[in-house]
Design an enzyme around this catalytic site. Structure first.
Site, PDB file in Angstrom:
ATOM      1  N   SER A 102     -91.826 -31.198  38.091  1.00 33.51           N
ATOM      2  CA  SER A 102     -91.212 -32.533  38.121  1.00 33.51           C
ATOM      3  C   SER A 102     -90.617 -32.777  39.494  1.00 33.51           C
ATOM      4  O   SER A 102     -90.182 -31.843  40.177  1.00 33.51           O
ATOM      5  CB  SER A 102     -90.097 -32.626  37.076  1.00 33.51           C
ATOM      6  OG  SER A 102     -89.380 -33.836  37.235  1.00 33.51           O
ATOM      7  N   TYR A 138     -82.128 -28.522  34.501  1.00 36.86           N
ATOM      8  CA  TYR A 138     -83.522 -28.974  34.400  1.00 36.86           C
ATOM      9  C   TYR A 138     -84.146 -28.952  35.797  1.00 36.86           C
ATOM     10  O   TYR A 138     -85.248 -28.434  35.997  1.00 36.86           O
ATOM     11  CB  TYR A 138     -83.584 -30.376  33.791  1.00 36.86           C
ATOM     12  CG  TYR A 138     -84.974 -30.941  33.690  1.00 36.86           C
ATOM     13  CD1 TYR A 138     -85.798 -30.627  32.612  1.00 36.86           C
ATOM     14  CD2 TYR A 138     -85.485 -31.793  34.676  1.00 36.86           C
ATOM     15  CE1 TYR A 138     -87.081 -31.145  32.512  1.00 36.86           C
ATOM     16  CE2 TYR A 138     -86.760 -32.314  34.591  1.00 36.86           C
ATOM     17  CZ  TYR A 138     -87.556 -31.990  33.509  1.00 36.86           C
ATOM     18  OH  TYR A 138     -88.830 -32.497  33.419  1.00 36.86           O
TER      19      TYR A 138
END
Ligand SMILES: NC(=O)c1ccc[n+]([C@@H]2O[C@H](COP(=O)([O-])OP(=O)(O)OC[C@H]3O[C@@H](n4cnc5c(N)ncnc54)[C@H](OP(=O)(O)O)[C@@H]3O)[C@@H](O)[C@H]2O)c1
Length: 184
Positions: free
Chosen positions: A146, A156
């Site tokens: 990502s 994350y």
């Protein structure tokens, strides 16, 4: 990361193949002639997607129900990746999720569960896939990271930075031939 593959598309394993990016990747791989192994937790949804892909593309589709955050269940997926009798040409590490709250507001067990799926499962399945592909006829591993991995935004982002660095290193390393151990 990839190295030369024999002719023919071969079989592709996709984690998190029942929704979002994984579902789309499974569709595109099927359209290119790959047979599929689909991995996710929901057996019902896996069977539904498998049936859709068989009907649309005439693809052979195997389903593997596994929670990648559970080491025993992850082990079953690793064993499938390593199976020399049913080699995979493509492994897509896509399954993943984020937590809704900020780091200190999350239960640390939820943080650990996210790390297991985003990092440990990706590392272990990449290890299994590259070993199998090095021993067999080659192949490709696609790890879904990502843009968050480039930003300092919680765990994350930290996990996705790991995925990006692992993948860039593996792509550049020439992992296809065993190396002598480096002296420490
Ligand atoms: N969506 C975005 O905007 C975005 C942006 C950048 C990167 N990403 C990354 O792209 C990947 C896919 O994201 P997405 O938004 O497309 O996901 P999604 O739509 O939420 O779908 C997640 C898929 O992963 C499976 N899954 C979730 N937890 C799992 C577990 N513990 N074990 C096995 N399978 C599991 C789900 O099925 P079950 O629930 O049945 O297990 C589902 O098939 C992730 O790695 C994510 O971090 C997403």
């Amino acid at each position: 990361m990839s190295h030369d593959t024999p002719a023919g598309p071969g079989t592709a394993l996709v984690t998190g193949a029942t929704a979002g990016l994984g579902r789309e990747l499974a569709e595109q791989l099927a359209a290119r002639g790959h047979d599929l192994v689909l991995v996710a937790r929901s057996a019902a949804r896996l069977e539904e997607v498998a049936e859709e892909l068989r009907a649309a593309h005439g693809t052979d589709v195997e389903v593997l129900v596994a929670d990648l955050g559970d080491r025993e269940q992850l082990r079953r997926v690793e064993e499938r990746v390593l199976d020399p009798d049913r080699p995979l040409r493509v492994v897509v590490n896509n399954a993943g999720f984020g937590l809704k709250q900020r780091f200190l507001d999350n239960d640390v067990e939820d943080e650990t569960a996210m790390l297991e799926v985003l990092v440990t499962a990706v590392m272990r399945l990449t290890h299994a896939a590259l070993r199998a592909m090095r021993a067999g006829g080659g192949g490709r591993v696609l790890n879904v990271s990502s843009v968050a991995g480039f930003l300092p935004r919680g765990t994350y982002s930290a996990a996705k930075a790991y995925v990006t660095h692992l993948s860039r290193w593996a792509n550049a390393d020439g992992w296809t031939s065993p190396r002598p151990r480096r002296p420490t």
